[in-house]
Enzyme design. Sequence first.
Site, PDB file in Angstrom:
ATOM      1  N   ARG A  23      15.831  27.916  -1.074  1.00  0.00           N
ATOM      2  CA  ARG A  23      16.667  26.921  -0.400  1.00  0.00           C
ATOM      3  C   ARG A  23      18.164  27.178  -0.618  1.00  0.00           C
ATOM      4  NH1 ARG A  23      14.731  21.259  -2.182  1.00  0.00           N
ATOM      5  NH2 ARG A  23      14.485  22.361  -4.145  1.00  0.00           N
ATOM      6  N   LYS A  26      20.346  25.615   2.058  1.00  0.00           N
ATOM      7  CA  LYS A  26      20.450  24.155   1.897  1.00  0.00           C
ATOM      8  C   LYS A  26      21.554  23.827   0.896  1.00  0.00           C
ATOM      9  CE  LYS A  26      17.994  20.407  -0.447  1.00  0.00           C
ATOM     10  NZ  LYS A  26      17.895  19.321   0.516  1.00  0.00           N
ATOM     11  N   GLY A 434       7.861  -1.573   2.316  1.00  0.00           N
ATOM     12  CA  GLY A 434       7.177  -0.968   1.173  1.00  0.00           C
ATOM     13  C   GLY A 434       8.118  -0.444   0.112  1.00  0.00           C
ATOM     14  N   ARG A 517      17.129  19.346   5.249  1.00  0.00           N
ATOM     15  CA  ARG A 517      15.967  18.669   4.655  1.00  0.00           C
ATOM     16  C   ARG A 517      14.724  19.567   4.726  1.00  0.00           C
ATOM     17  NH1 ARG A 517      13.460  14.681   2.455  1.00  0.00           N
ATOM     18  NH2 ARG A 517      11.425  14.131   3.307  1.00  0.00           N
ATOM     19  N   HIS A 696      18.468   2.485   9.109  1.00  0.00           N
ATOM     20  CA  HIS A 696      18.960   3.862   9.089  1.00  0.00           C
ATOM     21  C   HIS A 696      20.468   3.934   8.902  1.00  0.00           C
ATOM     22  CE1 HIS A 696      15.080   3.757  11.162  1.00  0.00           C
ATOM     23  NE2 HIS A 696      14.855   4.858  10.488  1.00  0.00           N
TER      24      HIS A 696
END
Length: 753
Positions: A23, A26, A434, A517, A696
């Site tokens: 990664r 990233k 949740g 991601r 969001h």
Amino acid sequence: MTVSPHTPFTATVLGLPRVGPNRELKRATESYWSGEVDAGQLHAVARDLRAAQYAQLLAAGLDSVPVGTFSYYDQMLDAAALLGALPERVAHITDPLDRYFTAARGDDTVEPLEMTKWFDTNYHYLVPEIGPHTVFSLHPANLLEQVAEARALDVPARPVVIGPVTFLKLAKAEDGAPLDRLAELVPLYRELLRLLAAAGVSWVQLDEPVLVTDLTAEEIELTRGVYTELSESADRPALLVATYFGTPGAALPALAATGVEGIALDACGDLSVVAGVPALAKKLLVAGVVDGRNVWRTDLDHALTILATLLGSAASIAVSSSCSLLHVPYTLAAETQLDPALRSWLAFGAEKLAEIRLLATAMTSGTEAIAAELARARAAAQSRRADPRLSDEQVRARLRALGPDAITRAPADQRRVLQAERLRLPILPTTTIGSYPQTPAIRLARAALRKGEIDEAEYDSRMRAEIAEVIALQENLGIDVLVHGEPERNDMVQYFAEQLDGFATIEQGWVQSYGTRCVRPPILFGDVTRRAPMTVDWITYAQGLTDKPVKGMLTGPVTILAWSFVRDDQPLADSAAQVALAIRDETVDLQNAGIRVIQVDEPALRELLPLRAADQPAYLDWSVRAFRLATCGVSDSTQIHTHLCYSEFGEVIDAIAGLDADVTSIEAARSHMEVLDDLDAAGFRLGVGPGVYDIHSPRVPSVEEITAALRAALKAVPAERLWVNPDCGLKTRGPAEVEASLRNMVTAAHTLR
Ligand code: GLN
Ligand code: ZN
């Protein structure tokens, strides 16, 4: 027309992963965003990654190498940048890299492009916006640079660009259908082809995965027209049109009728269409016999049979992956904990390259040339078939013995009465989806456990403290149906996969989901059984802290499959039923432990929907059955909730009603509750919790705003069926905004009551 000198190649892949084996991209990208490294340093990381990858591909013996599938964020965004189709709202940003990233991520003042799923994969692309202001123009510098860079390394570079039909079909147009703009794109592609020919390129790949979806006759005709024009361009490289994620139907003869030199087909699926296309006889057929999106070792014998059949239909054949390797982890070599038998059944990116090379060798030199490898592959396949973990007779017998009553409950009205008596909730009950914020303390505890710095007992007690806090917060806010907050879950699928037999989890196998991601999908390799209760301790602990009902929280079978690599040796429906049975056992244990409300999340129900309409009814049938199998084991007085992460139900709207969950929470804040009318029209008469605010964004919604949303909802849903909740889990939000938002939500519900 002059076509660059080109010879058919024999071994390739359609595209490559780019986040880096560890990664690296990233990390570099995120450091660039936070200002820790500059653009030069980011470019250097990218260049090194590409160079290492090219070296690997050359060493693997590929004689044509995709170039330009590297991306700083997303290939569709790259295509938009290439074609001058970035949205106007980023035009004021002068630095091209910052403009690009802002289109992807937005900033304080600019909305990002919408993101959506790339066909039926778990990759997400950015949706180009085409409007009356869009004036296409060609910006090839980035691609040409990558081509020059690859050629300087002696790489047989095959530049890859999203094709015009796919680009426009996946774009959204403010006015009219985006495909109306095809004619404007053709000259740009022609110019690009000319530039690539001038750069010494012999083959170019245009990606047209949209050709495997249901297209109208008119769209197919447009496709034929575009590729006829492109193949008539002066001074161009040879053209390879790549289709993947299924085989094209009527689009194949249309495409084959044009002058393109090559067509790539996903050869892991149904190839019956090929025989009816004599025009392929003049083309290079790039046969994707190595599955680019699952992790199983290729059955080389089977692949050779397919290749042999295709040989008669084309001028020449190249062996390839069925799609870009973007969708699988880099290499098995990085996995140190995998069970050796399981490892021998798998092929990640690097191992798939070796398979492609082997098959290509067999094509040119005969199967004797790869006899030893064939024997090894057969032995692995044999060990997989014979492994007892693949067939658990107990689970299979249980599934066979289930009658129709296993997936039915009493009529919804009866359940409603029983549940109302038991739960005694106020009208317009409030709840959440949740998760609560995954705070730094939670992440630190998980990391410390992994590193062995704290033991299980210490970890447990820290998680319990988190749960106690979340329960106290909800009581203080006056929420009616509480949750434990999910602090102990790293991920809603991996958490369960780790506890179920039949699943393996991987350590280093990161796959890009979007932008920076990445996810590590578990591998479902065997029959599924639940070793022990998975969530009961946590939920009963939470329930012990309050008199209000605490919701048990589970992930549904369809979502668990959608976010895993799945078995290829049995129908998905069978795997779904096994996972469903494990979840069902969990719901029963929760109920027996005194839990009165259980939520089974299915945010991915729509994601697995097959691309072609003809395949959808069968999918909807088994997926709904799996959900019902998971949720119909409890008594009628136990309330089943489900959560779906979206509001555009489209083809799945009947399935939502078919789930027969007592309460369904959905996203609705952004669509202004319009979805409720659609649900009503589809005959949905169960409880519904349309998200009253958008989680969001970090914004705290006002009481008035939430009240207005609820009033809008009440126009479509009677108060007795309406629930009040945010539109998704709260794990990515900060504690302060969550508390403020929920306080306003509860006040709004009270006002309306
Ligand atoms: N229960 C999960 C949560 O609240 C649901 C997440 C999801 O829908 N993706 O985080
Ligand atoms: Zn959600």
